[in-house]
Design a protein around this motif. Structure first.
Motif, short mmCIF file in Angstrom:
data_model
loop_
_atom_site.label_atom_id
_atom_site.label_comp_id
_atom_site.label_asym_id
_atom_site.label_seq_id
_atom_site.Cartn_x
_atom_site.Cartn_y
_atom_site.Cartn_z
N ARG A 1 49.28 8.32 -3.06
CA ARG A 1 50.19 7.82 -4.09
C ARG A 1 51.52 7.33 -3.52
NH1 ARG A 1 46.89 7.43 -8.65
NH2 ARG A 1 45.48 9.22 -8.66
N ARG A 2 51.48 6.79 -2.32
CA ARG A 2 52.70 6.23 -1.75
C ARG A 2 52.55 4.73 -1.45
NH1 ARG A 2 55.31 10.61 2.45
NH2 ARG A 2 54.20 12.46 1.70
N GLY A 3 51.49 4.12 -1.96
CA GLY A 3 51.32 2.69 -1.80
C GLY A 3 50.82 2.25 -0.45
N LEU A 4 50.28 3.19 0.35
CA LEU A 4 49.84 2.83 1.70
C LEU A 4 48.63 1.91 1.68
CD1 LEU A 4 50.36 6.19 3.62
CD2 LEU A 4 51.92 4.27 3.35
N LEU A 5 47.65 2.21 0.83
CA LEU A 5 46.48 1.33 0.74
C LEU A 5 46.90 -0.05 0.26
CD1 LEU A 5 43.54 0.56 0.82
CD2 LEU A 5 43.22 1.74 -1.36
N THR A 6 47.79 -0.10 -0.70
CA THR A 6 48.25 -1.40 -1.21
C THR A 6 48.88 -2.23 -0.10
OG1 THR A 6 48.59 -0.51 -3.44
CG2 THR A 6 49.82 -2.51 -2.85
N ARG A 7 49.69 -1.61 0.75
CA ARG A 7 50.32 -2.34 1.85
C ARG A 7 49.30 -2.80 2.88
NH1 ARG A 7 55.03 1.47 3.93
NH2 ARG A 7 55.26 -0.25 5.43
N MET A 8 48.36 -1.91 3.22
CA MET A 8 47.34 -2.30 4.21
C MET A 8 46.45 -3.41 3.67
SD MET A 8 46.24 1.33 6.05
CE MET A 8 45.64 2.10 4.55
N MET A 9 46.06 -3.29 2.39
CA MET A 9 45.19 -4.30 1.80
C MET A 9 45.91 -5.64 1.70
SD MET A 9 42.15 -4.84 0.56
CE MET A 9 41.42 -3.31 -0.05
N ALA A 10 47.18 -5.63 1.31
CA ALA A 10 47.93 -6.88 1.19
C ALA A 10 48.02 -7.60 2.53
CB ALA A 10 49.32 -6.60 0.63
N GLN A 11 48.29 -6.85 3.60
CA GLN A 11 48.35 -7.45 4.93
C GLN A 11 47.01 -8.06 5.31
OE1 GLN A 11 49.85 -4.87 7.99
NE2 GLN A 11 51.73 -4.35 6.87
N ASP A 12 45.95 -7.32 5.07
CA ASP A 12 44.62 -7.78 5.49
C ASP A 12 44.18 -9.01 4.70
OD1 ASP A 12 42.02 -7.09 7.06
OD2 ASP A 12 41.36 -7.40 5.00
N LEU A 13 44.35 -8.99 3.38
CA LEU A 13 43.91 -10.13 2.58
C LEU A 13 44.72 -11.38 2.89
CD1 LEU A 13 43.20 -8.47 -0.90
CD2 LEU A 13 41.57 -9.03 0.91
N ALA A 14 46.01 -11.21 3.14
CA ALA A 14 46.83 -12.38 3.50
C ALA A 14 46.35 -12.96 4.82
CB ALA A 14 48.30 -11.97 3.60
N ALA A 15 46.01 -12.09 5.79
CA ALA A 15 45.50 -12.58 7.09
C ALA A 15 44.14 -13.25 6.92
CB ALA A 15 45.41 -11.42 8.07
N ALA A 16 43.29 -12.69 6.06
CA ALA A 16 41.97 -13.29 5.81
C ALA A 16 42.10 -14.66 5.17
CB ALA A 16 41.14 -12.36 4.93
N LYS A 17 43.01 -14.78 4.23
CA LYS A 17 43.26 -16.07 3.58
C LYS A 17 43.76 -17.09 4.61
CE LYS A 17 44.34 -18.74 -0.10
NZ LYS A 17 43.39 -19.20 -1.13
N GLU A 18 44.64 -16.66 5.49
CA GLU A 18 45.17 -17.55 6.53
C GLU A 18 44.08 -17.97 7.50
OE1 GLU A 18 47.99 -19.78 8.63
OE2 GLU A 18 48.15 -18.80 6.66
#
Length: 418
Positions: free
Chosen positions: A95-112
């Protein structure tokens, strides 16, 4: 408690792999400390830049990994996918947003990178919808009551002129990849397997506890072509009256023809001392029960969502697949992450080909990107989603038209856990 901002989320380097692996084991409720042999084997999966950890005061407390994958779509084309796996957050840091941060980084890199979709197998249903993933395939496992199945106990082999042979692990590594390529090119929802997959399934590389070498059976058609293969284990159970009560558990079974599938399932049901066969995860519309004289002998053990998909490029995703009829549909796609939302016009021709482009036209359907993923491989009905309030018709009859365009005669299936 460390503030969220003070927890460092970043790709790890190889020197941090042992700490990352310990955190992953904790998240999956496995024994935290592992051997050097385990770590050395597991390093085969390490990809610089795509193995991510969250660090609190220098200690890894969350893990995330992705790797390159190909996913087969309706019609047999493949698209590049960002396969997500090894996702954990330690119980001290929920409940500290760690998965959200990791997922956001990964999806942005995948999109790129130009990946069309991201994929994962969800351990828990509620987690991934908030990141735009939707369940795109389902899986069913049956347990076959062999004595009830009605098969001839004198059966000794295929009746079509083919044959079944037991082979060793080296044979599987030689024959299996080409067979899987044939299957995945015709099976929407199937994914690519790399060399490491074959090493793991045959025990050439071992990093999970409890590996037991399977039996490997190969089906060859009458002309000698390898058309099917299965890996299975058995237990060793006997009743009080010394009667055998053994179960064969199928790890995976690949058949590129119905004849190959029939022969392999009947072989598994003919093994001496085996009274039950657990099939492993199959497509929900698998032919298996109807290979048996009494289909009720195959009882459903598990039925659940399986492969989840996150669309990263609506245009390329919709143009990659084929369609069941000619038609035009305008989709209003909502994407809270801002990766691929917008309004798109899909045009399908009579030959099944589709084109897609952004449009300013009035939408026919409005839906979230996660629900687009659920519809994309043809397994779900837009009419059902509209009844559930997850798809909104902006034009009467649009959901029914979407079903005519998108749904498939056989259900998509992903044979692999990753």
């Amino acid at each position: 408690m460390t503030s969220r901002a003070d927890i460092d989320v970043r790709p790890i380097d190889e020197s941090e792999f042992a700490d990352w692996s310990r955190a992953m084991n904790i998240g999956f409720l496995r024994e935290p400390t592992t051997s050097e042999e385990y770590l050395e084997a597991r390093r085969a999966q390490f990809t610089p830049g795509r193995t991510v950890g969250a660090f609190d005061d220098g200690r890894c407390v969350a893990t995330f990994r992705s790797f390159a994958q190909e996913l087969t779509v309706v019609g047999g084309a493949v698209v590049p996918a960002d396969a997500v796996t090894n996702v954990t957050v330690s119980p001290t840091h929920r409940r500290r947003g760690l998965l959200t941060r990791m997922m956001a980084q990964d999806l942005a890199a995948a999109k790129e990178r130009g990946d069309v979709v991201a994929t994962l197998i969800a351990a828990e249903y509620p987690i991934y919808g908030r990141y735009g993933f939707g369940p795109a395939t389902w899986a069913t496992e049956w347990t076959i009551d062999v004595p009830r199945a009605g098969l001839d106990p004198r059966w000794a082999g295929p009746e079509d002129g083919g044959r079944i042979d037991l082979v060793d692990a080296e044979d599987v590594r030689k024959l299996g990849p080409e067979l899987h390529e044939r299957l995945r090119r015709s099976q929407p929802g199937a994914v690519s397997r790399d060399e490491l997959w074959w090493q793991l399934t045959t025990g050439a590389v071992r990093f999970l506890p409890g590996f037991h070498e399977p039996f490997f059976a190969v089906y060859r058609s009458a002309d000698g072509e390898v058309a099917g293969m299965a890996a299975y284990t058995t237990d060793d159970r006997w009743g009080d009256a010394k009667q055998p009560l053994n179960t064969a558990k199928v790890k995976w079974l690949t058949g590129v023809t119905p004849a190959a599938e029939r022969a392999l399932w009947r072989y598994l049901c003919s093994i001496d001392w085996v009274v039950a066969v657990r099939t492993g995860y199959r497509a929900p519309d698998d032919l298996l029960p109807h290979f048996l004289p009494d289909p009720r002998a195959a009882a459903v053990t598990t039925q659940a969502d399986f492969l989840w998909v996150r669309v990263l490029d609506v245009v390329r995703a919709l143009e990659a697949r084929t369609y069941g009829t000619a038609g035009s549909l305008v989709l209003e796609v909502a994407d809270a992450s801002g990766l691929t939302g917008g309004r798109y016009r899909l045009e399908a021709s009579a030959d099944g080909a589709g084109t897609c482009a952004p449009t300013a036209g009035h939408p026919d359907l409005s839906l979230d990107v996660a629900d687009l993923a659920t519809l994309w491989l043809g397994d779900e009905s837009a009419v059902r989603l509209a009844a559930l309030g997850r798809v909104r018709e902006e034009r009467a009859g649009a959901a029914r038209q979407a079903d005519a365009l998108l749904r498939t005669s056989r259900r998509p299936w992903c044979p692999d856990i990753f």
